[in-house]
Write an enzyme that holds these catalytic residues in place. Structure first.
Site, PDB file in Angstrom:
ATOM      1  N   CYS A   1      15.449  11.496  27.435  1.00  0.00           N
ATOM      2  CA  CYS A   1      14.280  12.312  27.760  1.00  0.00           C
ATOM      3  C   CYS A   1      13.029  11.499  27.454  1.00  0.00           C
ATOM      4  O   CYS A   1      12.064  11.511  28.221  1.00  0.00           O
ATOM      5  CB  CYS A   1      14.231  13.580  26.922  1.00  0.00           C
TER       6      CYS A   1
ATOM      7  N   ASP B   1     -10.292  -8.019  -0.747  1.00  0.00           N
ATOM      8  CA  ASP B   1      -9.094  -8.748  -0.369  1.00  0.00           C
ATOM      9  C   ASP B   1      -8.671  -8.442   1.064  1.00  0.00           C
ATOM     10  O   ASP B   1      -7.600  -8.858   1.502  1.00  0.00           O
ATOM     11  CB  ASP B   1      -7.934  -8.398  -1.315  1.00  0.00           C
TER      12      ASP B   1
ATOM     13  N   ASP C   1      -3.036  -9.631  -6.724  1.00  0.00           N
ATOM     14  CA  ASP C   1      -4.367  -9.861  -7.213  1.00  0.00           C
ATOM     15  C   ASP C   1      -4.296  -9.503  -8.705  1.00  0.00           C
ATOM     16  O   ASP C   1      -3.525  -8.633  -9.077  1.00  0.00           O
ATOM     17  CB  ASP C   1      -5.222  -8.868  -6.424  1.00  0.00           C
TER      18      ASP C   1
ATOM     19  N   ASP D   1      -6.817  -4.986  -4.012  1.00  0.00           N
ATOM     20  CA  ASP D   1      -7.594  -3.754  -4.094  1.00  0.00           C
ATOM     21  C   ASP D   1      -8.127  -3.304  -2.736  1.00  0.00           C
ATOM     22  O   ASP D   1      -8.732  -2.267  -2.610  1.00  0.00           O
ATOM     23  CB  ASP D   1      -8.722  -3.869  -5.127  1.00  0.00           C
TER      24      ASP D   1
ATOM     25  N   CYS E   1      17.240  14.706  24.336  1.00  0.00           N
ATOM     26  CA  CYS E   1      17.934  13.466  23.999  1.00  0.00           C
ATOM     27  C   CYS E   1      17.000  12.280  24.161  1.00  0.00           C
ATOM     28  O   CYS E   1      15.876  12.419  24.615  1.00  0.00           O
ATOM     29  CB  CYS E   1      19.153  13.268  24.873  1.00  0.00           C
TER      30      CYS E   1
HETATM   31  P1  ADP Z   1     -11.318 -11.661  -8.147  1.00  0.00           P
HETATM   32  O1  ADP Z   1     -11.311 -10.331  -7.464  1.00  0.00           O
HETATM   33  O2  ADP Z   1      -9.957 -12.277  -8.170  1.00  0.00           O
HETATM   34  O3  ADP Z   1     -11.994 -11.631  -9.475  1.00  0.00           O
HETATM   35  P2  ADP Z   1     -13.711 -12.581  -6.775  1.00  0.00           P
HETATM   36  O4  ADP Z   1     -13.883 -13.527  -5.643  1.00  0.00           O
HETATM   37  O5  ADP Z   1     -14.156 -11.196  -6.601  1.00  0.00           O
HETATM   38  O6  ADP Z   1     -12.165 -12.648  -7.178  1.00  0.00           O
HETATM   39  O7  ADP Z   1     -14.476 -13.208  -8.034  1.00  0.00           O
HETATM   40  C1  ADP Z   1     -14.202 -14.518  -8.475  1.00  0.00           C
HETATM   41  C2  ADP Z   1     -14.835 -14.786  -9.826  1.00  0.00           C
HETATM   42  O8  ADP Z   1     -16.235 -14.843  -9.704  1.00  0.00           O
HETATM   43  C3  ADP Z   1     -14.577 -13.721 -10.848  1.00  0.00           C
HETATM   44  O9  ADP Z   1     -13.352 -13.903 -11.503  1.00  0.00           O
HETATM   45  C4  ADP Z   1     -15.757 -13.908 -11.802  1.00  0.00           C
HETATM   46  O10 ADP Z   1     -15.497 -14.961 -12.703  1.00  0.00           O
HETATM   47  C5  ADP Z   1     -16.844 -14.317 -10.857  1.00  0.00           C
HETATM   48  N1  ADP Z   1     -17.624 -13.138 -10.493  1.00  0.00           N
HETATM   49  C6  ADP Z   1     -17.588 -12.472  -9.346  1.00  0.00           C
HETATM   50  N2  ADP Z   1     -18.443 -11.430  -9.359  1.00  0.00           N
HETATM   51  C7  ADP Z   1     -19.013 -11.430 -10.555  1.00  0.00           C
HETATM   52  C8  ADP Z   1     -19.981 -10.601 -11.207  1.00  0.00           C
HETATM   53  N3  ADP Z   1     -20.515  -9.535 -10.595  1.00  0.00           N
HETATM   54  N4  ADP Z   1     -20.342 -10.913 -12.455  1.00  0.00           N
HETATM   55  C9  ADP Z   1     -19.813 -11.958 -13.082  1.00  0.00           C
HETATM   56  N5  ADP Z   1     -18.915 -12.774 -12.541  1.00  0.00           N
HETATM   57  C10 ADP Z   1     -18.503 -12.529 -11.297  1.00  0.00           C
HETATM   58 MG    MG Z   2     -11.319  -8.894  -6.345  1.00  0.00          MG
END
Ligand code: ADP
Ligand code: MG
Length: 764
Positions: A17, A656, A455, A652, A14
């Site tokens: 316990c 995040d 996101d 993701d 129970c």
């Molecule tokens: P989210 O996951 O919402 O896209 P991030 O902070 O990861 O947010 O990225 C913000 C923005 O920065 C993206 O939307 C993109 O425009 C730019 N960015 C980030 N990483 C890259 C990359 N590797 N190449 C080109 N643009 C990028």
């Molecule tokens: Mg992202």
């Protein structure tokens, strides 16, 4: 070194316990914390290994009738299937089954005795009401001698656990439900026995007709029956784990020394090449090397449609191949596989305590002593007050009836089962649907959520953007531009990067090497190629470089939901590449469903404003916060919380993570084999947002179940105890017969477990 272990417990009957075990263990030196759970009969204990050990812990609770199931060293050398044994699941299941069989045999033996007793009681009452004639003297005498014999069997054989409860109470001062039943029935037995033995000399003081052998028999029969049914259904509440364990293949077909050989699953190592034939089970996690097929992953993700798998895709243990065949390389084996993680997570969640249980725990901790006191108070009151009105003889028999009745009806067992059984069923049901819940607290919180923050990339969209156009402002060729961009992006994990790199690969564009690569948080990235510093990213990045930029260049495309990637040097913009990510069709209906539940949906993204707005409109989002830096995502959640909102964040789980941790409920959208178990309270396999709606429904369903359970558990006691104590006797002449108390008590725990099991079959 402190270590935390989850172990199965033997002998729990129970909820009190659980509190006896917790209190005892917490007193041992070196024990940090101890949580015993009556629902799945496990102990989660954290202790200092240098000060104590599992064997000592087990010894300390043994005098009170409990022990721990401790995995032996041999079991610790484990593969996944052995690992389950290590957790004590299989072992304790075997034990439970034989315990159940033993209980059933005792039930079979006592039921006929109970029927005879009920028959005599019914005849007696009918005779008093003049419905039936009085029993003949012969039969009266016959039963007069038969009942004590039957009651002796009932109490000393079937009721032995209850007698042991009395013994432990007298010896150690610890009382649980067995103690209550034991004291109730043995007092009834003892009184009847004394009256029977000294009938002649007691005649002048009391009514010697009033003996309670029949009560002893029927009460023990009902309680035993209730306990048996309860144990049987309790076993069913936890079968989700077993079903998961059954998914595990026992052997694997591996290529070793150029030959295919079948080996036990425990012998598969990282890098083994595994052959999967049509309809074969995937034994471990890995990456497909060769061949292709459709794989049924429904057992893990809840998705009914088989998923296409080709070279480079991941496969996970426990899923089943359809008609194709392929080979794959083992990347995760034994306890590292997704399946093993799921099993472990489900088990831990099922053993964890929901905050709502705290009240029930507190009550059952003090319940037993209070009930004992109440029972004595009631007996004494009858003798003192009752004697004045009814005379000693009748007051004594009514007092005894009350005493036994209170002890029998006031069992905290339904109270202890109310929360954990529902949690066990809820968590298990979630796991079957690809909804992994970290602990009971998360499941409880989820039903209160009124804002969901999502996101964009990967949650609302597929997260697999494709390169759709190139605007070239330089004197380089498009191929050269892509080569530079892809060289930079090759170092990034962002979905945009994958889009660029795979475009380059598809078009057979060669990459060069990059030096001093750096990611620019929330904006993009930069790096040195052939002595020139290149930047790639969004408008913010270009603004940071103080380059003049005409938004008109991208507006037409971003308004259609495409994302710009601008390639530049510190002097000039070289090109703008557009990537597009398709909206997941299920996102639209999922957002609509969330709205139906009265939940507001906010989209947070680092992406371009126009792009974000376009996607938001497409899926029907209420509020968009675009072009945010990662730390702003966290702040937005704090802001919502400061407005008194209960926020769930779905992301993701990788970049995040801080926002997920800040949210009241963090929901990780897992893809493939990466399960971000640590940062999130809930993990949705296969990154499907519509599962979020199911998860919320599951939480609501489970909480409703718990509340119903608690209500019923309390009501039985609140109504039962005063009724049994005779509080209503002066007004209506009611005293609860202990036989009905036994019936009610058995019924209460069975109905609580049954109500929890209902969650299993309900549609999400
Ligand atoms: P989210 O996951 O919402 O896209 P991030 O902070 O990861 O947010 O990225 C913000 C923005 O920065 C993206 O939307 C993109 O425009 C730019 N960015 C980030 N990483 C890259 C990359 N590797 N190449 C080109 N643009 C990028
Ligand atoms: Mg992202």
């Amino acid at each position: 070194m402190n270590q935390t272990k989850t172990l199965k417990i033997r002998g729990m009957h129970c909820a009190s316990c659980a509190s006896i075990i917790e209190k005892t263990l917490k007193k041992i030196g070196g024990v940090e914390s101890a949580q015993a759970n009556y629902g799945n009969e496990t102990l989660k204990v954290c202790f200092d290994e240098t000060k104590t050990n599992c064997d000592e812990l087990s010894q300390k609770i043994e005098p009170f009738g409990y022990s721990l199931i401790i995995p032996t060293a041999k079991d610790m050398n484990m593969s996944e299937s052995e690992h389950s044994a290590h957790l004590g699941i299989n072992q304790s299941k075997q034990e439970k089954l034989s315990e159940l069989k033993d209980m059933r045999n005792k039930i079979y033996s006592i039921i006929p005795l109970a029927i005879i007793s009920i028959f005599i009681m019914a005849w007696d009452i009918s005779a008093q009401l003049k419905v039936l004639p009085e029993m003949t003297v012969f039969w009266k005498e016959f039963f007069h001698h038969l009942l004590p014999v039957m009651a002796t069997y009932a109490l000393f054989v079937v009721g032995k656990p209850y007698l042991l409860g009395v013994y432990r109470f007298l010896r150690y001062g610890k009382a649980n439900m067995d103690t209550l039943i034991g004291i109730g029935t043995s007092v009834a037995f003892l009184y009847s026995f004394i009256v029977g033995a000294f009938e002649e000399s007691l005649k002048q003081f009391i009514n010697v007709e009033n003996v309670y052998f029949d009560v002893v028999i029927v009460v023990i029969a009902f309680i035993a029956l209730g306990k048996y049914l309860e144990a049987r259904s309790k076993l069913k509440t936890g079968d989700a784990i077993e079903k998961l364990l059954d998914l595990q293949a026992k052997t694997a077909l591996v290529v070793r020394g150029g030959k295919e050989i079948e080996i036990p699953i425990g012998e598969v190592v990282h890098g083994d090449i595994i052959v999967i034939k049509p309809a074969g089970k995937i034994p471990v996690d890995g990456i497909i090397l060769d061949g292709s097929s459709f794989v049924d992953e429904s057992m893990i993700s809840g998705e009914p449609i088989p998923v296409e798998k080709k070279s480079g895709d991941t496969v996970v243990a426990g899923t089943i191949n359809t008609s194709g065949s392929f080979t794959f390389k083992a990347t995760k084996v034994g306890s590292e596989t997704l399946l093993a993680n799921i099993v472990r997570m489900v088990e831990e969640a099922q053993g964890s305590k929901a905050p709502i249980q705290a009240l029930a725990d507190k009550i059952s901790g003090i319940f037993v002593p209070i009930v004992l006191v109440l029972a004595f108070v009631s007996l004494v009151s009858w003798l003192i007050i009752g004697t004045n009105y009814l005379g000693f003889s009748q007051a004594l028999s009514l007092g005894l009836v009350s005493f036994v009745g209170i002890l029998v009806i006031a069992c905290p067992c339904a109270l202890g089962l109310a929360t954990p059984t529902a949690i066990i069923v809820g968590v298990g049901k979630g796991a079957r649907e690809g909804i992994l819940i970290k602990d009971a607290g998360t499941l409880e919180k989820l039903h209160k959520v009124n804002v969901v923050v999502v996101d964009k990339t990967g949650t609302l969209t597929h997260g697999k953007p494709e390169l759709v156009s190139v605007q070239n402002f330089s004197n380089k060729t498009d191929a050269e531009i892509i080569s530079i961009l892809a060289t930079l992006e090759n170092k990034s994990e962002h979905p945009i990067a994958h889009a660029v790199v795979s475009y380059a690969k598809e078009n057979k564009i060669n990459l060069s090497t990059v030096n001093n690569f750096e990611a620019v948080k929330g904006k993009g990235l930069k790096g040195n190629i052939d002595g020139i510093l290149y930047y790639a990213g969004n408008v913010k990045l270009v603004q940071e470089l103080n380059l003049s930029f005409d938004v008109k260049l991208i507006e037409k495309e971003t308004l259609k939901g495409k994302t710009p990637v601008i390639l530049a040097t510190s002097e000039k913009i070289l090109a703008i590449v557009m990537v597009a990510d398709a909206v997941k069709p299920e996102a639209i209906s999922a957002i609509a469903d969330l709205h139906k539940l009265g939940i507001k949906v906010v989209m947070l993204t680092g992406d371009d404003k126009n792009t974000a707005k376009h996607i938001a409109e497409k899926v029907g989002i209420d509020e968009v916060v675009a072009e945010v830096m990662p730390e702003d995502k966290l702040n937005k959640i704090k802001e919502l919380q400061s407005q008194g909102k209960i926020v769930a964040m779905a992301g993701d789980g990788v970049n995040d993570a801080p926002a997920l941790a800040q949210a009241d409920v963090g929901i990780a959208m897992a893809t493939g084999t990466d399960v971000a178990i640590e940062s999130a309270g809930i993990t949705l396999l296969h990154g499907d947002i519509s599962k979020l709606v199911k998860a919320i429904n599951l939480s609501k369903m489970t909480m409703r179940g718990i509340k119903q359970n608690l209500f019923w558990a309390f009501i039985y006691n609140i109504v039962g105890i005063p009724l049994a104590g005779g509080l209503f006797f002066p007004f209506f002449g009611w005293v609860l017969n202990p036989v009905f108390a036994g019936l009610a008590m058995a019924f209460s725990s069975v109905s609580v477990v049954g109500n929890s099991l209902r969650i299993k079959v309900k549609k999400l």
